[in-house]
Design an enzyme around this catalytic site. Structure first.
Site, PDB file in Angstrom:
ATOM      1  N   LYS A  35     -48.618 -21.916 -67.447  1.00 38.67           N
ATOM      2  CA  LYS A  35     -48.904 -22.772 -66.239  1.00 38.67           C
ATOM      3  C   LYS A  35     -49.436 -21.927 -65.037  1.00 38.67           C
ATOM      4  O   LYS A  35     -49.180 -20.889 -65.364  1.00 38.67           O
ATOM      5  CB  LYS A  35     -47.643 -23.809 -66.021  1.00 38.67           C
ATOM      6  CG  LYS A  35     -46.485 -22.967 -65.365  1.00 38.67           C
ATOM      7  CD  LYS A  35     -45.177 -23.886 -65.671  1.00 38.67           C
ATOM      8  CE  LYS A  35     -43.822 -23.154 -65.225  1.00 38.67           C
ATOM      9  NZ  LYS A  35     -43.543 -23.360 -63.816  1.00 38.67           N
ATOM     10  N   ARG A 133     -33.414 -31.527 -61.069  1.00 38.54           N
ATOM     11  CA  ARG A 133     -34.619 -31.795 -60.488  1.00 38.54           C
ATOM     12  C   ARG A 133     -35.397 -32.881 -61.396  1.00 38.54           C
ATOM     13  O   ARG A 133     -35.459 -33.773 -61.012  1.00 38.54           O
ATOM     14  CB  ARG A 133     -35.546 -30.425 -60.755  1.00 38.54           C
ATOM     15  CG  ARG A 133     -36.925 -30.376 -59.981  1.00 38.54           C
ATOM     16  CD  ARG A 133     -37.298 -28.901 -60.026  1.00 38.54           C
ATOM     17  NE  ARG A 133     -37.530 -28.296 -61.279  1.00 38.54           N
ATOM     18  CZ  ARG A 133     -38.037 -27.136 -61.621  1.00 38.54           C
ATOM     19  NH1 ARG A 133     -38.410 -26.292 -60.851  1.00 38.54           N
ATOM     20  NH2 ARG A 133     -38.276 -26.820 -62.876  1.00 38.54           N
ATOM     21  N   TYR A 257     -54.082  -6.384 -35.762  1.00 37.62           N
ATOM     22  CA  TYR A 257     -53.779  -7.494 -35.058  1.00 37.62           C
ATOM     23  C   TYR A 257     -52.012  -7.158 -34.495  1.00 37.62           C
ATOM     24  O   TYR A 257     -51.214  -6.886 -34.966  1.00 37.62           O
ATOM     25  CB  TYR A 257     -53.597  -8.776 -35.979  1.00 37.62           C
ATOM     26  CG  TYR A 257     -54.966  -9.278 -35.932  1.00 37.62           C
ATOM     27  CD1 TYR A 257     -55.928  -9.396 -35.094  1.00 37.62           C
ATOM     28  CD2 TYR A 257     -55.369  -9.280 -37.516  1.00 37.62           C
ATOM     29  CE1 TYR A 257     -57.209 -10.150 -35.247  1.00 37.62           C
ATOM     30  CE2 TYR A 257     -56.794  -9.919 -37.727  1.00 37.62           C
ATOM     31  CZ  TYR A 257     -57.636 -10.346 -36.839  1.00 37.62           C
ATOM     32  OH  TYR A 257     -58.877 -10.546 -37.011  1.00 37.62           O
ATOM     33  N   MET A 305     -56.702 -10.833 -43.051  1.00 35.15           N
ATOM     34  CA  MET A 305     -57.595 -11.592 -43.973  1.00 35.15           C
ATOM     35  C   MET A 305     -58.048 -10.883 -45.001  1.00 35.15           C
ATOM     36  O   MET A 305     -57.872 -11.160 -46.343  1.00 35.15           O
ATOM     37  CB  MET A 305     -58.322 -12.661 -43.268  1.00 35.15           C
ATOM     38  CG  MET A 305     -58.753 -13.601 -44.147  1.00 35.15           C
ATOM     39  SD  MET A 305     -60.141 -14.589 -43.782  1.00 35.15           S
ATOM     40  CE  MET A 305     -59.291 -15.889 -42.758  1.00 35.15           C
TER      41      MET A 305
END
Ligand SMILES: Cc1ncc(COP(=O)(O)O)c(C=O)c1O
Length: 362
Positions: A35, A133, A257, A305
């Site tokens: 998955k 769950r 930053y 980023m």
């Protein structure tokens, strides 16, 4: 064109890890969790390698993930939808595509009952033995057995449960869950499935008919304080980028930053072309290691980023263009994840589309 950020996925290591599962749980069949795009490793190539290695089933979360495998012509190994189906259309598609569905609630039984009585559907029932769950309460087992009797066209695959604390070897919750599950199924027919990676590694009594490893197939350890290599596993994915600049700064210059880190002396700072838009978590603090020319050097300043900055004082020979390893065999993802206060699962699943994937050992 030289790729900026590369994830090298070693399918030979993946196959090795399947063999480790077989050694640990020799009497169990393997439902391999692919998955979430095979935990960020690439669902199709990983599923193909797992199929070639002869796993018994592939587990995905949902229909979209199953269809991605079917569209890539993966048709030999059974595919299990761990969350089952959510609509009558999906139920019909599951029948057509011969997918196995995990049924965890009565509303899903009602959905399947809308199919023609002759529809051949492969069903697992999920029991809640304490994870709270998904899953039927254990007291529903007799009712579920009756449901199966009413539907002779359904092929029953077995009883799944999931462990909440399998990664805590001293936690009594796990033996309690296993005992409650076994007790509820006493005298009831059908294969059993209890363990994820941590369950099968740490709890021998969880190695029943089927085991459902995910993380350990990708070479990372699910057990705190242990690395994959301690368990005989090989890391499958190496994440690398390159140095795109090296600058010399005087003492007390602030880097990046927010100016969160200052040079303690005159020193070289390397700029690496990888950032949170590639999957390197922004919360990784100064001090997180990366590898340049075989040496660990610390990240300094904030992850941005597209870039990170690193302290190159201990690698004076470093040059623009050098490969930089973010994680891999020499720098386990479990260790890097620790710096981000998370787990290797989240690092793997966080890789983005900007990363170029390369498969070796196939
Ligand atoms: C039901 C179920 N089984 C097995 C797994 C595989 O778990 P792991 O990656 O910890 O081995 C998962 C993953 O979350 C799961 O949800």
């Amino acid at each position: 064109m030289i790729p900026r950020v590369t994830a090298t996925v070693d399918l030979a290591a993946l196959r090795h890890n399947v063999r480790v599962v077989r050694q640990v749980a020799p009497r169990s069949r393997i439902m391999a969790a692919v998955k979430a795009d095979a935990y960020g490793h690439g669902a199709v190539p990983v599923a193909r390698a797992l199929e070639a290695e002869g796993v018994g089933a592939l587990a995905v979360a949902c229909m979209e993930e199953a269809m991605q495998l079917r569209e890539a012509h993966l048709s030999t190994t059974p595919i299990t939808l761990l969350e089952g189906v959510i609509s009558i259309e999906e139920a019909a598609l599951a029948v057509y595509e011969r997918l196995q569905v995990v049924v965890h609630d009565h509303w899903q039984i009602a959905l399947l009952e809308q199919l023609p009585a002759s529809a051949e559907i492969h069903v697992w029932f999920k029991l809640d033995s304490g994870m709270h769950r998904l899953g039927f309460p254990l007291t529903d087992v007799p009712r579920l057995v009756e449901t199966l009797k009413r539907h002779p066209a359904w092929t029953f695959q077995g009883w799944i449960t999931h462990l909440a604390c399998a990664d805590e070897p001293d936690n009594a919750a796990t033996p309690r869950q296993i005992a409650a599950y076994s007790q509820a199924l006493q005298g009831v027919a059908g294969p059993r499935s209890i363990a994820n990676s941590a369950g099968l590694l740490a709890w021998p009594e969880a190695r029943v008919d089927w085991v459902r490893p995910g993380l350990m197939l990708y070479g990372a350890s699910p057990l705190p304080g242990k690395l994959g290599s301690d368990l005989g596993l090989k890391p499958v994915l190496t994440l690398q980028s390159r140095l795109i600049a090296i600058r010399e700064y005087d003492a007390n210059e602030a880097i990046g930053y927010g100016q969160t880190w200052r040079t303690p002396e005159r020193m070289p700072i390397g700029v690496v072309a990888v950032g949170y838009a590639d999957g390197v978590h922004r919360c990784l603090p100064s001090g997180t290691p990366v590898i340049v020319r075989g040496s660990r050097v610390p990240l300094v300043g904030r992850v941005s980023m597209d870039m990170i900055t690193v302290d190159l004082r201990t690698v004076p020979q470093a040059a623009v263009g050098d490969a930089v390893t973010l994680w891999g065999a020499a720098l386990p993802a479990e260790e890097v994840a620790g710096y981000a206060n998370t787990l290797a699962y989240e690092l793997f699943c966080g890789l983005t589309q900007r990363v170029r994937f390369r498969y070796i050992g196939g």
